[in-house]
Write a protein that holds these residues in place. Structure first.
Motif, PDB file in Angstrom:
ATOM      1  N   UNK A 220       0.991  -1.072   0.132  1.00  0.00           N
ATOM      2  CA  UNK A 220       0.075   0.016   0.424  1.00  0.00           C
ATOM      3  C   UNK A 220       1.456   1.306  -0.513  1.00  0.00           C
ATOM      4  N   UNK A 221       2.609   1.400   0.559  1.00  0.00           N
ATOM      5  CA  UNK A 221       2.591   2.397   0.866  1.00  0.00           C
ATOM      6  C   UNK A 221       3.047   3.035  -0.424  1.00  0.00           C
ATOM      7  N   UNK A 222       3.641   1.365  -1.323  1.00  0.00           N
ATOM      8  CA  UNK A 222       4.342   1.822  -2.100  1.00  0.00           C
ATOM      9  C   UNK A 222       3.674   1.794  -3.273  1.00  0.00           C
ATOM     10  N   UNK A 223       1.778   1.726  -3.598  1.00  0.00           N
ATOM     11  CA  UNK A 223       1.102   2.157  -4.262  1.00  0.00           C
ATOM     12  C   UNK A 223       0.969   3.603  -4.047  1.00  0.00           C
ATOM     13  N   UNK A 224       1.387   3.758  -2.955  1.00  0.00           N
ATOM     14  CA  UNK A 224       0.774   5.254  -2.635  1.00  0.00           C
ATOM     15  C   UNK A 224       1.750   6.704  -3.140  1.00  0.00           C
ATOM     16  N   UNK A 225       3.146   5.779  -3.124  1.00  0.00           N
ATOM     17  CA  UNK A 225       4.091   6.577  -3.315  1.00  0.00           C
ATOM     18  C   UNK A 225       4.688   6.730  -5.219  1.00  0.00           C
ATOM     19  N   UNK A 226       4.354   5.326  -4.900  1.00  0.00           N
ATOM     20  CA  UNK A 226       3.637   5.173  -6.992  1.00  0.00           C
ATOM     21  C   UNK A 226       3.012   6.227  -8.263  1.00  0.00           C
ATOM     22  N   UNK A 227       1.726   6.583  -7.362  1.00  0.00           N
ATOM     23  CA  UNK A 227       1.327   7.521  -7.626  1.00  0.00           C
ATOM     24  C   UNK A 227       0.970   9.059  -7.447  1.00  0.00           C
ATOM     25  N   UNK A 228       1.687   9.112  -5.921  1.00  0.00           N
ATOM     26  CA  UNK A 228       1.738  10.286  -5.681  1.00  0.00           C
ATOM     27  C   UNK A 228       3.389  10.965  -6.645  1.00  0.00           C
ATOM     28  N   UNK A 229       3.799   9.941  -7.599  1.00  0.00           N
ATOM     29  CA  UNK A 229       5.250   9.875  -8.104  1.00  0.00           C
ATOM     30  C   UNK A 229       4.801   9.865  -9.459  1.00  0.00           C
ATOM     31  N   UNK A 230       2.994  10.253  -9.931  1.00  0.00           N
ATOM     32  CA  UNK A 230       2.921  10.050 -11.237  1.00  0.00           C
ATOM     33  C   UNK A 230       3.370   8.236 -11.951  1.00  0.00           C
ATOM     34  N   UNK A 231       4.015   7.410 -11.266  1.00  0.00           N
ATOM     35  CA  UNK A 231       4.177   6.165 -11.889  1.00  0.00           C
ATOM     36  C   UNK A 231       3.750   4.708 -11.771  1.00  0.00           C
ATOM     37  N   UNK A 232       4.040   4.452 -13.068  1.00  0.00           N
ATOM     38  CA  UNK A 232       3.186   3.108 -12.775  1.00  0.00           C
ATOM     39  C   UNK A 232       4.126   2.327 -13.054  1.00  0.00           C
ATOM     40  N   UNK A 233       3.428   0.605 -11.484  1.00  0.00           N
ATOM     41  CA  UNK A 233       3.929   0.735 -11.447  1.00  0.00           C
ATOM     42  C   UNK A 233       3.163  -0.683 -10.928  1.00  0.00           C
ATOM     43  N   UNK A 234       3.215  -2.014 -11.913  1.00  0.00           N
ATOM     44  CA  UNK A 234       1.874  -2.805 -11.544  1.00  0.00           C
ATOM     45  C   UNK A 234       2.044  -3.820  -9.571  1.00  0.00           C
ATOM     46  N   UNK A 235       1.755  -3.536  -8.638  1.00  0.00           N
ATOM     47  CA  UNK A 235       1.734  -4.224  -8.003  1.00  0.00           C
ATOM     48  C   UNK A 235       1.158  -5.119  -6.547  1.00  0.00           C
ATOM     49  N   UNK A 236       0.828  -5.447  -5.993  1.00  0.00           N
ATOM     50  CA  UNK A 236       0.056  -7.123  -5.464  1.00  0.00           C
ATOM     51  C   UNK A 236       0.313  -7.455  -4.215  1.00  0.00           C
ATOM     52  N   UNK A 237       0.015  -7.900  -3.351  1.00  0.00           N
ATOM     53  CA  UNK A 237       0.349  -8.834  -2.138  1.00  0.00           C
ATOM     54  C   UNK A 237       0.310  -9.802  -2.264  1.00  0.00           C
ATOM     55  N   UNK A 238       1.635 -10.501  -1.837  1.00  0.00           N
ATOM     56  CA  UNK A 238       1.649 -12.103  -2.483  1.00  0.00           C
ATOM     57  C   UNK A 238       2.363 -12.682  -1.612  1.00  0.00           C
ATOM     58  N   UNK A 239       2.625 -13.643  -1.532  1.00  0.00           N
ATOM     59  CA  UNK A 239       3.578 -14.905  -1.046  1.00  0.00           C
ATOM     60  C   UNK A 239       4.105 -15.589  -2.362  1.00  0.00           C
ATOM     61  N   UNK A 240       5.780 -15.738  -1.799  1.00  0.00           N
ATOM     62  CA  UNK A 240       6.852 -15.808  -2.762  1.00  0.00           C
ATOM     63  C   UNK A 240       6.816 -17.038  -2.632  1.00  0.00           C
TER      64      UNK A 240
END
Length: 146
Positions: A44-64
């Motif tokens: 969620x922090x990465x999503x907020x940071x990418x949105x605030x910087x106008x960057x596109x990063x495909x993120x999800x919560x997942x287990x390696x």
């Protein structure tokens, strides 16, 4: 490092945490970045940071340990996470990552070894410490044999 792969390459940041590496690459013109972590708060922090910087990063919560590669990547990164899973799981991840690496692609994997004991705060969770040189050996084989 960013000069070694094409800006159009698929990139994955495995165990991305709050996404420092993903954000850096996106800020330097890489467009196809996937990033996941077990921590919902970190993602969620990465999503907020990418949105605030106008960057596109495909993120999800997942287990390696349950992750399956579905495409070829020009860059696969796994920094400081594999020692938190069992040796058989990190070994299988490395073998699968090799198979999912595009021709000319790069894998960057940082894994703690038993050469230096882990710090007291992470020692109880470092269940998959590699023997010194073990990661080098597993990259030479195509299947896990223990």
């Amino acid at each position: 490092m960013e000069n070694l792969i094409e800006k159009s390459s698929n990139i994955i940041d495995v165990g991305c945490g709050d996404g420092k590496n993903s954000l850096y690459l996106a800020e330097h013109g890489f467009k196809s970045i996937d990033a996941f972590d077990l921590s919902e708060n970190a993602v969620n922090k990465l999503r907020r940071l990418s949105i605030s910087r106008q960057l596109t990063i495909n993120t999800w919560v997942g287990d390696l340990c349950n992750f399956k590669f579905t495409k070829k990547y020009g860059l696969i990164m796994a920094f400081g996470i594999l020692h938190f899973i069992s040796k058989s799981d990190w070994y299988n991840f490395i073998i699968n990552a090799k198979c999912a690496t595009a021709i000319g692609g790069i894998n960057i994997i940082q894994l703690l070894t038993d050469k230096i004991p882990p710090s007291i705060d992470i020692a109880p969770y470092a269940i998959g410490l590699a023997a010194d040189g073990e990661i080098r050996e597993c990259t030479k084989t195509s299947s896990f044999v223990k």
